[in-house]
Design an enzyme around this catalytic site. Structure first.
Site, PDB file in Angstrom:
ATOM      1  N   SER A 184      -3.274  -3.869  -4.880  1.00  0.00           N
ATOM      2  CA  SER A 184      -2.901  -2.603  -4.579  1.00  0.00           C
ATOM      3  C   SER A 184      -3.513  -1.583  -5.569  1.00  0.00           C
ATOM      4  CB  SER A 184      -1.249  -2.410  -5.273  1.00  0.00           C
ATOM      5  OG  SER A 184      -0.874  -1.275  -4.827  1.00  0.00           O
ATOM      6  N   ASP A 208      -5.134  -6.114  -0.867  1.00  0.00           N
ATOM      7  CA  ASP A 208      -4.207  -4.899  -0.033  1.00  0.00           C
ATOM      8  C   ASP A 208      -4.387  -3.513  -0.917  1.00  0.00           C
ATOM      9  OD1 ASP A 208      -3.186  -4.470   2.374  1.00  0.00           O
ATOM     10  OD2 ASP A 208      -1.170  -4.143   1.417  1.00  0.00           O
ATOM     11  N   HIS A 295       3.197  -5.903   1.561  1.00  0.00           N
ATOM     12  CA  HIS A 295       2.006  -5.595   0.513  1.00  0.00           C
ATOM     13  C   HIS A 295       1.747  -6.366  -0.549  1.00  0.00           C
ATOM     14  CE1 HIS A 295      -0.320  -2.595  -1.492  1.00  0.00           C
ATOM     15  NE2 HIS A 295       0.507  -2.408  -2.625  1.00  0.00           N
TER      16      HIS A 295
END
Length: 482
Positions: A184, A208, A295
């Site tokens: 992230s 991601d 996610h």
């Protein structure tokens, strides 16, 4: 902790407002703040005052973020040792080994370096290699409003770059032996560290990478292929954040970009009531496993790949739709890369940037899959309606039954489908065929497979099986090599 992205706007919404804000901010002179050995940080373009991030704010100070480096090694797999770039004696006194690769694992928004998944990833690495595994903890900088956390990534990246520089200058440790793994916001932390090290880091893996405040911005702001000698990316939540709450980037930002299951909806992450009613400004830590399931899948896939190197083969393809319609099978002559830990083994990994790969995974638990193309030629007396299934039997194990076709079953016709098998069966020794139409038929018709050809995805090898028999419905038919 609320995820407030009001300071990060998107070109697809409120474009006029963003343009007006950006125009206004463009008239304001840029400023900077300096943090000692980490240097200075500007709040001018492209770091701020852009459509995607109009807020002109600074990253917090190193003291406020309090980045910590938690070292685990094969010698201390359960308890970390804290090392510090400003106190090299802590490195000398630790189990850090100069003759090993060093892998940094960097968490994202509202996460922490002591979260279980980071240590789990380290422990899986210890099963396959001797390695320095450093979990980067910047929870004091990540557990705030999202916009501020996204700006704080610059300081965390600078801290990592400074540590790598100290290892290089003080101990002769090459940055080429460094692998930065970021989830992230952690992906962009890794990108900032790599940029400061002028791309000399051996590898960056983006799990991601976060979309808000980063997608569509210049390369120096976000992760991009120039940040390391090799950059690989796994996209698992790339649907637009508005209205789908997709937190990950759809933009390709690596040498190799993998889109498992199409990169948007992961198996086992189907929508639930909570994720549909939660507001973008109201996601807190306790609900992240519900609202951010897609996610989080990226780091779960990577962790699984460490012990299952062959179960995440990525197929080059221009779109997921073409991949699903059998247009990108088998692997080309140069082979397919392995998504995850072993992506750097792919010979063509840096031939160009934004190489795109697709694959399918399992749902929770067993994520690995092995792709085959199955071709079934039917035999029988007359046309029937129903479905046909095939199971593979190999030297390493057997698969469950997979549906190849459902509908009108015509003798002498051939039915083809790609299947993603949950077991690595190895060299296929036989196959079993079954058909059923779920209708009571007093005449008890029979049907069989006269030939079944199975093509393996990784190398295109074909296995041919034949039989002259037919069977009643729900009766297994075994086929052996022709």
């Amino acid at each position: 902790m609320p995820m407030d992205v009001r300071g990060c706007l998107f070109p697809s919404v409120q474009m006029l407002l963003c343009w007006l804000v950006s125009l206004l901010l463009a008239t304001v002179g840029g400023k900077e703040v300096c943090y000692g050995h980490l240097g200075c940080f500007s709040n001018d373009k492209p770091w701020a005052g852009m459509i995607q991030r109009p807020s002109k704010i600074f990253p917090w100070s190193p003291e406020d973020i309090d980045t910590r480096f938690l070292l685990y090694t094969n010698e201390n797999p359960n308890n970390y040792q804290i090392i510090s770039a400003t106190d090299p004696a802590t490195i000398n006194a630790s189990n850090f080994q100069l003759d090993r690769k060093t892998r940094f694992i960097i968490h994202g928004f509202i996460d922490k370096g002591e979260e279980g998944w980071l240590l789990d990833m380290c422990k899986k690495m210890f099963q396959v290699e001797k390695v320095n595994c450093i979990c980067v903890d910047w929870k004091r900088g990540s557990r705030t409003e999202y916009t501020q956390a996204s700006y704080n990534t610059r300081v965390v990246g600078a801290e990592i770059a400074f540590l790598v520089q100290v290892l290089s200058t003080e101990m002769g440790y090459s940055p080429e032996n460094v692998h930065l793994i970021g989830h992230s916001l952690g992906s962009h932390v890794a990108g900032e560290a790599g940029r400061r090290l002028e791309g000399h880091v051996g590898r960056i893996t983006g799990l991601d990478p976060a979309e808000p405040c980063f997608q569509g911005l210049p390369e120096e702001v976000r992760l991009d292929p120039s940040d390391a000698m090799f950059v690989d990316v796994i996209h698992t939540d790339s649907a637009p954040i508005i209205p789908y709450l997709g937190f990950g980037m759809s933009q390709k930002v690596g040498h190799l970009d993998f889109f498992p299951n199409g990169g948007k909806e992961m198996p086992g992450c189907q929508k639930n009531i909570l994720s549909t009613i939660v507001d973008i400004n109201g996601i807190w830590e306790g609900t992240r496993n519900f609202a951010a399931c897609n996610h989080l899948r990226s780091y779960k896939y990577y962790a699984s790949s460490i012990l299952n190197p062959d179960g995440f083969l990525g197929y080059p393809c221009s779109s997921y739709e073409k991949f699903q319609h059998n247009d990108c099978f088998p692997c080309p002559e140069q082979g397919c890369p392995k998504m995850g830990h072993y992506a750097d083994q792919f010979e063509g990994k840096t031939a160009t940037v934004e190489q795109t790969f697709f694959l399918n995974t399992g749902d929770s638990g067993n994520f690995t899959r092995w792709r085959y193309k199955v071709s079934v030629t039917l035999s029988g007396a007359k046309k029937l309606s129903g479905y046909i299934l095939v199971a593979l039997y190999g030297c390493n194990g057997n698969s469950k039954q997979y549906e190849v076709f459902k509908g009108s079953l015509q003798p002498e016709a051939r039915y083809i489908r790609d299947i993603d098998v949950d077991v690595n069966v190895g060299e296929i020794q036989k196959v079993k065929f079954l058909w059923n139409n779920k209708v009571i038929n007093l005449f008890r018709p029979t049907m069989g497979a006269s030939q079944i050809t199975v093509q393996r995805g990784k190398d295109g090898k074909e296995f041919n099986f034949c039989s002259s028999n037919t069977v009643h419905e729900d009766v297994l038919q075994s086929l052996y090599p022709c």
